[in-house]
Design a protein around this motif. Structure first.
Motif, PDB file in Angstrom:
ATOM      1  N   ILE A   9       0.874  -1.182   0.000  1.00 45.49           N
ATOM      2  CA  ILE A   9       0.000   0.000   0.000  1.00 45.49           C
ATOM      3  C   ILE A   9       0.905   1.223   0.000  1.00 45.49           C
ATOM      4  N   VAL A  10       0.686   2.125  -0.960  1.00 47.03           N
ATOM      5  CA  VAL A  10       1.506   3.330  -1.065  1.00 47.03           C
ATOM      6  C   VAL A  10       0.612   4.548  -0.968  1.00 47.03           C
ATOM      7  N   LEU A  11       0.945   5.431  -0.034  1.00 45.46           N
ATOM      8  CA  LEU A  11       0.231   6.691   0.127  1.00 45.46           C
ATOM      9  C   LEU A  11       1.125   7.822  -0.349  1.00 45.46           C
ATOM     10  N   VAL A  12       0.528   8.817  -0.985  1.00 40.91           N
ATOM     11  CA  VAL A  12       1.253  10.014  -1.416  1.00 40.91           C
ATOM     12  C   VAL A  12       0.667  11.193  -0.661  1.00 40.91           C
ATOM     13  N   HIS A  13       1.541  11.936   0.032  1.00 41.29           N
ATOM     14  CA  HIS A  13       1.067  12.981   0.935  1.00 41.29           C
ATOM     15  C   HIS A  13       1.800  14.290   0.699  1.00 41.29           C
ATOM     16  N   ASP A  14       1.053  15.390   0.725  1.00 40.39           N
ATOM     17  CA  ASP A  14       1.639  16.719   0.572  1.00 40.39           C
ATOM     18  C   ASP A  14       2.225  17.189   1.898  1.00 40.39           C
ATOM     19  N   ALA A  15       3.493  17.603   1.888  1.00 46.40           N
ATOM     20  CA  ALA A  15       4.083  18.182   3.095  1.00 46.40           C
ATOM     21  C   ALA A  15       3.330  19.434   3.525  1.00 46.40           C
ATOM     22  N   THR A  40      -4.946  15.007   0.750  1.00 50.36           N
ATOM     23  CA  THR A  40      -4.012  13.891   0.828  1.00 50.36           C
ATOM     24  C   THR A  40      -3.911  13.490   2.293  1.00 50.36           C
ATOM     25  N   PRO A  41      -3.438  12.261   2.569  1.00 48.33           N
ATOM     26  CA  PRO A  41      -2.768  11.338   1.662  1.00 48.33           C
ATOM     27  C   PRO A  41      -3.741  10.620   0.729  1.00 48.33           C
ATOM     28  N   GLN A  42      -3.295  10.438  -0.510  1.00 45.46           N
ATOM     29  CA  GLN A  42      -4.015   9.593  -1.452  1.00 45.46           C
ATOM     30  C   GLN A  42      -3.367   8.214  -1.417  1.00 45.46           C
ATOM     31  N   GLY A  43      -4.186   7.184  -1.431  1.00 47.32           N
ATOM     32  CA  GLY A  43      -3.670   5.827  -1.258  1.00 47.32           C
ATOM     33  C   GLY A  43      -3.884   4.955  -2.484  1.00 47.32           C
TER      34      GLY A  43
END
Length: 231
Positions: free
Chosen positions: A105-111, A168-171
């Motif tokens: 599972i990979v999440l992409v998150h904005d700092a 985000t996070p988008q998963g």
């Protein structure tokens, strides 16, 4: 060697943090701007690391700041730092390539969403774990939305009941995000958009008011107030 948080976790979180953040005004890259005395990136990583299922965090930093970011984050959590790209998509792809074997599972998150609670990280991850290939946290649109032409004349009122503000996070299932980035043409600012172009359904879960994106000076002042109030 890739740094690990929870060796039994099944989630990798990618944090693209190489953007300039021009709307926040002149200064350091946006992720390194201070919020209550600490960079936005430090706040974001601290909250990500508090999510129990997170195995790995990979940050894509500006090339000139990679070592400084490693030093900055070392007291916060074990984090892998890689060189980011000129566009967000390139930064996410570089971070994705650094994820070790294991997390599916990979999440992409904005700092810039520095106050995102760990519970939202877990909620998105759980939705992927339950069978969805792509998941985004959303909030209902509460303002009235008007469609206008080039001359700022109103063309009509948009039905906001079908609109959502995306956070985000988008998963994603790891294989789905990998294929989407391999096929990326024009750079997009939204990873769910890359996945949509592959025909993959995207599922929504409730977002959080605390996951606001710090883009303008007003957002930074609001985040300062929320932190002072205990966020």
């Amino acid at each position: 060697m890739t740094a690990q948080l929870n060796p039994r976790g099944d989630v990798a979180v990618l944090v693209p943090a190489a953007g300039a953040g021009v709307r926040l005004g002149p200064g350091a890259p946006k992720a390194l701007r201070p919020l209550a005395g600490e960079p936005l990136l430090v706040h974001a990583v601290r909250r990500i690391a508090a999510a129990p299922s997170v195995h790995t965090v990979v940050v894509a930093a500006p090339a000139a700041d990679v070592e400084a970011v490693r030093v900055m984050l070392a007291p916060v959590a074990p984090v892998t730092v890689v060189v980011g790209g000129a566009e967000r998509q390139a930064s996410v792809a570089a971070a994705l390539a650094a994820v070790p074997a294991g997390p599916e599972i990979v999440l992409v998150h904005d700092a810039a969403r520095a106050l995102t609670p760990p519970e939202l990280v877990e909620s998105v991850a759980e939705a992927v774990r339950s069978g969805h290939d792509a998941v985004i946290p959303v909030l209902p649109v509460v303002d009235t939305i008007k469609e206008v032409d080039a001359g700022e004349r109103v063309l009509g009122t948009v039905d906001r009941s079908a609109l959502r503000a995306v956070q985000t996070p988008q998963g994603f299932r790891r294989s789905v995000l990998t294929v989407a980035h391999a096929a990326a043409g024009d750079p997009l600012t939204d990873d769910a958009g890359l996945v949509e172009k592959q025909g993959v359904p995207v599922f929504c879960v409730p977002g959080s008011e605390f996951a606001l994106k710090i883009t303008r000076p007003f957002d930074l002042a609001l985040a300062e107030h929320l932190l002072a109030a205990g966020a």
